[in-house]
Design an enzyme around this catalytic site. Structure first.
Site, PDB file in Angstrom:
ATOM      1  N   MET A   3       0.846  -1.176   0.000  1.00 16.13           N
ATOM      2  CA  MET A   3       0.000   0.000   0.000  1.00 16.13           C
ATOM      3  C   MET A   3       0.879   1.223   0.000  1.00 16.13           C
ATOM      4  O   MET A   3       1.374   1.594   1.022  1.00 16.13           O
ATOM      5  CB  MET A   3      -0.882  -0.028   1.243  1.00 16.13           C
ATOM      6  CG  MET A   3      -1.950   1.044   1.306  1.00 16.13           C
ATOM      7  SD  MET A   3      -1.295   2.691   1.423  1.00 16.13           S
ATOM      8  CE  MET A   3      -2.674   3.660   1.092  1.00 16.13           C
ATOM      9  N   PRO A   4       1.102   1.823  -1.130  1.00 18.04           N
ATOM     10  CA  PRO A   4       1.852   3.075  -1.128  1.00 18.04           C
ATOM     11  C   PRO A   4       0.929   4.291  -1.020  1.00 18.04           C
ATOM     12  O   PRO A   4      -0.232   4.247  -1.440  1.00 18.04           O
ATOM     13  CB  PRO A   4       2.556   3.050  -2.478  1.00 18.04           C
ATOM     14  CG  PRO A   4       1.687   2.216  -3.344  1.00 18.04           C
ATOM     15  CD  PRO A   4       0.980   1.238  -2.443  1.00 18.04           C
ATOM     16  N   PHE A   5       1.458   5.337  -0.443  1.00 20.13           N
ATOM     17  CA  PHE A   5       0.792   6.629  -0.392  1.00 20.13           C
ATOM     18  C   PHE A   5       1.773   7.642  -0.950  1.00 20.13           C
ATOM     19  O   PHE A   5       2.881   7.786  -0.426  1.00 20.13           O
ATOM     20  CB  PHE A   5       0.388   6.987   1.038  1.00 20.13           C
ATOM     21  CG  PHE A   5      -0.131   8.389   1.176  1.00 20.13           C
ATOM     22  CD1 PHE A   5      -1.292   8.770   0.538  1.00 20.13           C
ATOM     23  CD2 PHE A   5       0.552   9.311   1.937  1.00 20.13           C
ATOM     24  CE1 PHE A   5      -1.765  10.064   0.661  1.00 20.13           C
ATOM     25  CE2 PHE A   5       0.089  10.610   2.072  1.00 20.13           C
ATOM     26  CZ  PHE A   5      -1.080  10.987   1.436  1.00 20.13           C
TER      27      PHE A   5
END
Length: 127
Positions: A1-3
């Protein structure tokens, strides 16, 4: 999960900003193997006085068009995978927007999985 947090100087079109987000997302899919539809990005524009980028740190000549990309993601990717990502972003932005590769600044911030909450006040990835 990248932001992804994407910062640039004011004055670029909505299409330009949207393309930056697309290039980063596509590079994350290809080089970092993030899940499809795992796209969380915030794009901020700044006045020149609030966007301080050294013009020549490490001998890399940067202009006022520099884009700063900071991605928070789960820990665990190797150096070669990260290098592939950096190159994919710089090349993609150059090809699609004509942005100089020297004007692409990327920082990856790795965290453990329990540091995410996708909503409902829960740590969905915590074991």
């Amino acid at each position: 999960m990248p932001f992804a947090r994407i910062d640039l100087a004011k004055g670029k079109s909505a299409e330009y900003r949207r393309t930056i987000g697309e290039v980063i997302y596509n590079a994350m899919l290809e080089a970092l193997n993030v899940p499809k539809d795992d796209r969380f990005q915030v794009i901020n524009e700044h006045e020149p006085d609030n966007f301080v980028i050294d013009p020549s740190y490490l001998g890399i000549e940067r202009t006022g068009d520099c884009v700063v990309i900071q991605i928070t993601l789960n820990a665990g990717r190797g150096v070669e995978q990260k290098r592939s990502f950096y190159k994919a972003v710089a090349d993609g932005l150059h090809e699609r927007l004509g942005l100089r590769r020297e004007d692409v600044f990327i920082s990856l911030v790795e965290v453990t999985k329990e540091n995410w909450s996708f909503g409902n006040g829960e740590a969905q990835y915590a074991t």
